[in-house]
Design an enzyme around this catalytic site. Structure first.
Site, short mmCIF file in Angstrom:
data_model
loop_
_atom_site.label_atom_id
_atom_site.label_comp_id
_atom_site.label_asym_id
_atom_site.label_seq_id
_atom_site.Cartn_x
_atom_site.Cartn_y
_atom_site.Cartn_z
CE LYS A 158 46.69 4.51 -39.72
NZ LYS A 158 47.19 5.83 -38.44
CD GLU A 214 52.20 8.72 -37.95
OE1 GLU A 214 52.99 9.02 -38.85
OE2 GLU A 214 51.21 9.03 -37.48
CD GLU A 240 48.96 10.26 -34.13
OE1 GLU A 240 49.28 9.62 -35.23
OE2 GLU A 240 48.15 9.05 -34.31
CG HIS A 290 47.85 12.89 -36.79
ND1 HIS A 290 46.55 13.54 -36.34
CD2 HIS A 290 48.40 12.17 -37.10
CE1 HIS A 290 45.85 12.19 -35.98
NE2 HIS A 290 46.93 11.12 -36.73
MG MG Z 1 49.54 8.59 -36.51
#
Ligand code: MG
Length: 372
Positions: A158, A214, A240, A290
């Site tokens: 992340k 992403e 997603e 996802h």
């Molecule tokens: Mg994501």
């Protein structure tokens, strides 16, 4: 083949230590499974994602009374009615009714979907990189090292929840730790504007082992995505949270993404999910599911993925990976099928072809108390 019974299994697990992404920390994980049984004794399982009280009350008060006695083969009609009340519940119902059809045909689900082209599908280790510790990048690195030791070769981490400098230092350290020996995806959870997204360029061009970036920006900024893609060093992934074919077509027409990431629990129904996956392939786009929030629903995604042809003519043939949650989460152990060396064997059994750990399910049952 009438629907005789629908059981719900709301499950909740409080995390020992919170973890999160740019959207904040998670304090618990939840799981909502349903099991439909027909008058002829066939069974199918589905999974839904939402706040457990919303799902449980909706099923008990409205969806179950509606479905009992209906023909299990009337999937489209039944699911579109449930979808008007609660779309995410409808997704789970559609999974269960599809599995029942495969059971009725005495075939693996993949055969119903045109036949499996792959014995195994690749899975990538998906992290929630932020933890409350001051030295969270160290914690993140240790988690990544553990996943690599377990055989994962593709990781998603992340960004977007800390300062640019802190996030970039974290990613640079990860790259140096693995010296380019793993493939890396970065997920910003729609945190940035266009200018901030562009400031990742110099770090990205310094390495060649990226899978994708992403959702750097809000996905409705389609023109910014289009501009970014005209001159960007690595693939852009996203999608997603999209629910319908209409949303996907708009993104395709705008040329916003290289890799689509639909989620089986967010799409209107499993048929919509399959249509999007197939459509992406026919449109010459990559598709990497996802699947962060559900172990059972992820298996549906993995089986649909196994039915896809390679995304290019390059040899060796390659299939896009399915997301695999490697954080503390007991629901990851619900199914009898687990990945080995970053690959998941496609179930060969009839229907969904996997066993559920009923003891684990019973031990994690939600007690009905409200939680936040
Ligand atoms: Mg994501």
């Amino acid at each position: 083949m009438r629907i005789e019974r629908l059981e719900t299994f709301p499950l909740l697990y409080k995390l020992a230590r919170p973890y999160g992404d740019a959207n904040g920390y998670k304090k618990y994980r939840s799981c909502f499974l349903i099991k439909i049984t027909t008058s002829s004794g066939l069974t199918g399982w589905g999974e839904c994602v939402d706040w457990l009280p919303t799902l449980e009350i909706g099923f008990q008060q409205r969806i179950i009374p509606f479905l009992l006695g209906k023909q299990a083969t009337d999937r489209n009609q039944l699911v579109s009615t449930v979808s008007k009340w609660h779309r995410r519940s409808a997704a789970g119902v559609s999974m269960a009714l599809t599995a029942i059809l495969a059971e009725r045909a005495a075939l693996p689900l993949a055969d119903l979907w045109g036949g499996s082209r792959w014995q195994e599908v690749p899975v990538y280790a998906s992290f929630q990189s932020y933890t409350p510790e001051p030295d969270w990048p160290h914690v993140s690195r240790k988690m990544a090292e553990k996943a690599v030791a377990e055989g994962f070769t593709q990781l998603k981490v992340k960004i977007g929840g800390r300062s640019l400098a802190e996030d970039q230092q974290h990613i640079e350290q990860l790259q140096q730790t693995f010296a380019g020996q793993v493939q890396l995806a970065l997920d910003a959870n729609q945190s940035y504007d266009f200018a901030t997204t562009k400031s990742w360029r110099s770090l990205l061009v310094a390495w060649s082992n990226w899978m994708w970036l992403e959702e750097p920006m809000p996905l409705d900024q389609r023109e910014d995505y289009q501009r970014l893609r005209t001159d960007w060093p690595i693939p852009i992934a996203g999608g997603e949270n999209l629910t319908s074919m209409r949303d996907f077509v708009a993104l395709i027409q705008q040329g916003s993404l290289d890799i689509f990431q639909p989620d089986t629990m967010h799409c209107e129904q499993i048929d919509t999910y399959r249509e999007i996956v197939q459509f992406s392939r026919q449109a010459g786009l990559r598709v990497s599911p996802h699947a962060y929030d559900g172990a059972l629903s992820r298996m549906y995604a993995a089986i649909a993925q196994a039915c896809l042809a390679s995304w290019s003519k390059m040899e060796p043939a390659e299939l896009e990976p399915v997301e695999w949650d490697v954080m503390e989460n007991p629901f990851s152990r619900l199914l009898s099928v687990q990945p080995r060396n970053g690959r998941l064997a496609v179930p060969q059994g009839i229907g969904l072809g996997v066993e559920l750990d009923m003891e684990l399910i019973e031990s994690l049952r939600w007690d009905g108390q409200l939680y936040l």
